[in-house]
Design a protein around this motif. Sequence first.
Motif, mmCIF file in Angstrom:
data_model
loop_
_atom_site.group_PDB
_atom_site.id
_atom_site.type_symbol
_atom_site.label_atom_id
_atom_site.label_comp_id
_atom_site.label_asym_id
_atom_site.label_seq_id
_atom_site.Cartn_x
_atom_site.Cartn_y
_atom_site.Cartn_z
ATOM 1 N N HIS A 111 14.347 16.798 34.027
ATOM 2 C CA HIS A 111 14.173 18.216 33.725
ATOM 3 C C HIS A 111 14.374 19.143 34.911
ATOM 4 C CE1 HIS A 111 12.890 17.655 29.612
ATOM 5 N NE2 HIS A 111 12.084 16.691 29.989
ATOM 6 N N VAL A 112 14.188 18.632 36.103
ATOM 7 C CA VAL A 112 14.332 19.463 37.307
ATOM 8 C C VAL A 112 15.458 18.852 38.151
ATOM 9 C CG1 VAL A 112 13.136 20.527 39.254
ATOM 10 C CG2 VAL A 112 11.840 19.870 37.208
ATOM 11 N N PRO A 113 16.688 19.338 38.002
ATOM 12 C CA PRO A 113 17.856 18.671 38.607
ATOM 13 C C PRO A 113 18.028 19.005 40.092
ATOM 14 C CG PRO A 113 18.568 20.584 37.358
ATOM 15 C CD PRO A 113 17.082 20.475 37.144
ATOM 16 N N LEU A 114 17.053 18.636 40.899
ATOM 17 C CA LEU A 114 17.085 18.987 42.324
ATOM 18 C C LEU A 114 18.307 18.399 43.020
ATOM 19 C CD1 LEU A 114 13.340 18.548 43.382
ATOM 20 C CD2 LEU A 114 14.552 20.657 42.847
ATOM 21 N N ASP A 115 18.568 17.111 42.796
ATOM 22 C CA ASP A 115 19.674 16.462 43.505
ATOM 23 C C ASP A 115 21.009 17.101 43.142
ATOM 24 O OD1 ASP A 115 17.962 14.751 44.774
ATOM 25 O OD2 ASP A 115 18.267 13.083 43.382
ATOM 26 N N ASP A 116 21.217 17.353 41.856
ATOM 27 C CA ASP A 116 22.489 17.928 41.433
ATOM 28 C C ASP A 116 22.633 19.371 41.915
ATOM 29 O OD1 ASP A 116 24.975 17.582 39.991
ATOM 30 O OD2 ASP A 116 24.166 18.969 38.486
ATOM 31 N N ALA A 117 21.532 20.129 41.847
ATOM 32 C CA ALA A 117 21.579 21.510 42.340
ATOM 33 C C ALA A 117 21.887 21.542 43.832
ATOM 34 C CB ALA A 117 20.253 22.209 42.046
ATOM 35 N N ASP A 118 21.275 20.640 44.586
ATOM 36 C CA ASP A 118 21.512 20.559 46.027
ATOM 37 C C ASP A 118 22.972 20.203 46.313
ATOM 38 O OD1 ASP A 118 20.493 20.015 48.948
ATOM 39 O OD2 ASP A 118 21.556 18.177 48.345
ATOM 40 N N ALA A 119 23.482 19.168 45.603
ATOM 41 C CA ALA A 119 24.858 18.729 45.838
ATOM 42 C C ALA A 119 25.854 19.852 45.535
ATOM 43 C CB ALA A 119 25.162 17.504 44.986
ATOM 44 N N LYS A 120 25.606 20.593 44.463
ATOM 45 C CA LYS A 120 26.534 21.666 44.089
ATOM 46 C C LYS A 120 26.460 22.837 45.063
ATOM 47 C CE LYS A 120 27.241 20.880 39.130
ATOM 48 N NZ LYS A 120 26.911 19.474 39.077
ATOM 49 N N LEU A 121 25.223 23.206 45.468
ATOM 50 C CA LEU A 121 25.096 24.352 46.362
ATOM 51 C C LEU A 121 25.721 24.072 47.723
ATOM 52 C CD1 LEU A 121 24.113 27.240 46.511
ATOM 53 C CD2 LEU A 121 21.881 26.390 47.244
ATOM 54 N N ALA A 127 25.218 26.559 40.472
ATOM 55 C CA ALA A 127 25.247 26.117 39.076
ATOM 56 C C ALA A 127 23.965 26.411 38.303
ATOM 57 C CB ALA A 127 25.549 24.618 39.018
ATOM 58 N N TYR A 128 22.808 26.367 38.941
ATOM 59 C CA TYR A 128 21.546 26.520 38.222
ATOM 60 C C TYR A 128 20.832 27.832 38.529
ATOM 61 C CZ TYR A 128 22.172 21.521 37.356
ATOM 62 O OH TYR A 128 22.672 20.301 36.969
ATOM 63 N N HIS A 137 17.645 25.350 32.839
ATOM 64 C CA HIS A 137 17.302 23.918 32.749
ATOM 65 C C HIS A 137 15.951 23.788 32.048
ATOM 66 C CE1 HIS A 137 15.449 25.066 36.665
ATOM 67 N NE2 HIS A 137 14.505 24.191 36.334
ATOM 68 N N ASP A 138 15.582 22.568 31.693
ATOM 69 C CA ASP A 138 14.422 22.342 30.829
ATOM 70 C C ASP A 138 13.140 22.206 31.650
ATOM 71 O OD1 ASP A 138 13.082 22.033 28.470
ATOM 72 O OD2 ASP A 138 14.179 20.266 27.805
ATOM 73 N N GLU A 139 12.009 22.072 30.961
ATOM 74 C CA GLU A 139 10.714 21.841 31.601
ATOM 75 C C GLU A 139 9.905 20.898 30.720
ATOM 76 O OE1 GLU A 139 8.134 25.650 29.997
ATOM 77 O OE2 GLU A 139 9.450 25.957 31.721
#
Length: 326
Positions: A111-121, A127-128, A137-139
């Motif tokens: 629900h909390v896409p930290l890794d993907d958000a970090d990789a994209k930024l 992206a988020y 994104h969800d919770e």
Amino acid sequence: MPRIVFHGENAACFSHGFADLAPHDARIIVLPDVLETDEQKKAYATADMIVGVKFDASLPLPENLSLFHVPGAGYDAVNLELLPATALVCNCFGHDPAIAEYVFAGILNRHVPLDDADAKLRQGNWAYSSGSRDRLHDEICGKTIGLLGFGHIGQAIARRAKAFGMQVSVANRSPVANSEMVDQSFTLNELADFWPTADYVVVSVPMTPSTTGIVNADSFSAMKPGAVIFNVGRGPTIDEQALYDALNEGKIGGAVIDTWYTYPGPGKPIQLPSSLPFHTLKNLIMTPHMSGWTHGTVRRRQQTIADNIAHRLAGSPCINIVRKDS
């Protein structure tokens, strides 16, 4: 001078620093899983107390044994009937905080896409970022977690679920009263009604003849299409083929599996955890029976073992008794 034997690689993990917790005159002996020498066999046979995960006819009979202590919760590899009647048998818990954290790590990861958000930024891709419905994104607040089994692990998960604002649904062998911690409950003969209630299903029941395959093809058919199942109990409590089929065919949303069907053994350190190709599935997180294996778990279990040894020597009641002495 009590002779305390730690038998096998698993038990040996609890021997480090144990002298600081044990009676000052105790003799601590660490033995390998396979007893090869006469000296090792004699040390086992003359032990006053044994810490180990296994006992069967292949091991010497410790005729004067006072306490057999399993350094974990499961004792299915201990043949209780073969142990001397003089021996009290106890087990340990203390793994529930670690396993609860593991479960929520798996849930939050979805629900909390930290890794993907970090990789994209890192590539300049926001992206988020807030401000657009396309980037939501969800919770987990408001979701329902279903607990199959409500022992130490289930209760630890329920307490944390409530802190996250989740609903808690429980299925247990004995009835569980609805309370501030439990929103709805079922007995094991009401599982058909339990499965559809949960967004996440956590299996933590012990391994017994009645729980083998308790989660099966019918269970997966009754779950929500997006449900995610966790197994932190014993692998075969979930039917192996049914689990693979449910994931492969997209009947459920996914799985996080920590306990398996095939394990490494002597001379076979590299081992896939099933004969089925779970490792090819994209909607599955696989971990190697690690959920409860933390520094905190070892410390808590060491203290339980040390306390029970002290109680046994003093003739006072022990805790976590699996089998009484005669």
